[in-house]
Design an enzyme around this catalytic site. Sequence first.
Site, PDB file in Angstrom:
ATOM      1  N   LYS A 157      35.751  41.121  48.402  1.00  0.00           N
ATOM      2  CA  LYS A 157      34.360  41.368  48.006  1.00  0.00           C
ATOM      3  C   LYS A 157      33.909  42.595  48.803  1.00  0.00           C
ATOM      4  O   LYS A 157      33.349  42.479  49.898  1.00  0.00           O
ATOM      5  CB  LYS A 157      33.502  40.140  48.308  1.00  0.00           C
TER       6      LYS A 157
HETATM    7  N1  PPE Z   1      32.053  37.925  40.563  1.00  0.00           N
HETATM    8  C1  PPE Z   1      31.366  38.939  41.138  1.00  0.00           C
HETATM    9  C2  PPE Z   1      31.701  40.322  40.760  1.00  0.00           C
HETATM   10  C3  PPE Z   1      30.362  38.637  42.049  1.00  0.00           C
HETATM   11  O1  PPE Z   1      29.687  39.626  42.629  1.00  0.00           O
HETATM   12  C4  PPE Z   1      30.075  37.299  42.360  1.00  0.00           C
HETATM   13  C5  PPE Z   1      29.001  36.955  43.339  1.00  0.00           C
HETATM   14  C6  PPE Z   1      30.811  36.281  41.736  1.00  0.00           C
HETATM   15  C7  PPE Z   1      31.800  36.630  40.840  1.00  0.00           C
HETATM   16  C8  PPE Z   1      30.606  34.829  42.053  1.00  0.00           C
HETATM   17  O2  PPE Z   1      31.111  34.525  43.326  1.00  0.00           O
HETATM   18  P1  PPE Z   1      30.504  33.355  44.231  1.00  0.00           P
HETATM   19  O3  PPE Z   1      29.161  33.808  44.664  1.00  0.00           O
HETATM   20  O4  PPE Z   1      31.468  33.222  45.345  1.00  0.00           O
HETATM   21  O5  PPE Z   1      30.440  32.152  43.380  1.00  0.00           O
HETATM   22  N2  PPE Z   1      27.904  37.831  43.330  1.00  0.00           N
HETATM   23  C9  PPE Z   1      27.001  37.824  44.432  1.00  0.00           C
HETATM   24  C10 PPE Z   1      26.191  39.062  44.437  1.00  0.00           C
HETATM   25  C11 PPE Z   1      24.858  39.092  43.772  1.00  0.00           C
HETATM   26  C12 PPE Z   1      24.161  40.385  44.061  1.00  0.00           C
HETATM   27  O6  PPE Z   1      23.471  40.917  43.166  1.00  0.00           O
HETATM   28  O7  PPE Z   1      24.277  40.883  45.204  1.00  0.00           O
HETATM   29  C13 PPE Z   1      26.227  36.520  44.522  1.00  0.00           C
HETATM   30  O8  PPE Z   1      26.136  35.778  43.536  1.00  0.00           O
HETATM   31  O9  PPE Z   1      25.742  36.217  45.608  1.00  0.00           O
END
Ligand code: PPE
Length: 305
Positions: A157
């Site tokens: 990430k």
């Molecule tokens: N894919 C991506 C590209 C992504 O950024 C997130 C989280 C997810 C999947 C889901 O991952 P998880 O949060 O572990 O379930 N995106 C974060 C960023 C939001 C933002 O605008 O900054 C979040 O949901 O916190």
Amino acid sequence: MTPTEKIWHNGKFIDWNEARIHVLSHVVSYGSSVFEGLRCYETKNGPAIFRLREHTRRLLDSAKIYRIPVEFTLEQLMEAQVQLVKLNGLKSCYVRPIILRGYGGVGVLPVNNPTEIFLACWEWGKYLGDEALAAGVDVCISSWNRIAPNTLPALAKAGANYMNSQLIRMEAHHNGYAEGIALDSEGRISEGSGENIFVVRDGKIHTPPLGSSVLPGITRDSVVTLARDLGLELVETVIPREMLYVADEVFFTGTAAEVTPVRSIDRIEVGTGRRGPVTEKLQKAFFALVEGEAADKYGWLTPVK
Ligand code: PPE
């Protein structure tokens, strides 16, 4: 966003307004940061951070992939996040850990660029709008693909990945959609700009595998676990684009987006155009757990005390 009082920096709490970096920090020119996003929920037993260990582990994994040295342990960073939320006195919030390459050497090769770690938190409402959780969102397939393998590692990430996310999200926004879904470099469904995706047809749930350039989402993992608990059939499999158009239900998962139904894709209605029964079941199970209504049988909640 309303500022909170304190931010944690390299082991110390500092004032919100003191959390600064030099403009020539490596991260500014070269995008060399890794970060996380967690939610702390208000439960009847007080605030609790959801899946703190898994998020902190992914943070350290992201740093490792990018060879960023980190002098703090998993336990220290977990404890610091608990203290951060406690110190700022918030009942529920979003927590944002950031690890970045700082000020020192110039040039792409990071030499003499100290690692800076910041942990911040603030109150954050519903990511895709207040109505989204019940009514669902209207989305499109992006003309931008997700980052291809051997370009930027999707399992990390990293801040730089979000240049790709920004292109996807801005295009969707300017065309009147709440979010965009990216295909991977092979044209298969990957994920939203900030969410993983699930597709339901005939009661069977599908989600793209990690090989489809997706972030290994922690909400994704939680929903997979909850679905299996509920006896629902779920497979991780490569999914063709057109599966979205004939799906009964589609939903997003993410820390910010939680479990959000998708009601149309490219102006084609998904199923009946409203939240479907499988999505609703999983949403209920998810919120019951994070809000402390259901038993925390997996130990996913870390109390802030
Ligand atoms: N894919 C991506 C590209 C992504 O950024 C997130 C989280 C997810 C999947 C889901 O991952 P998880 O949060 O572990 O379930 N995106 C974060 C960023 C939001 C933002 O605008 O900054 C979040 O949901 O916190």
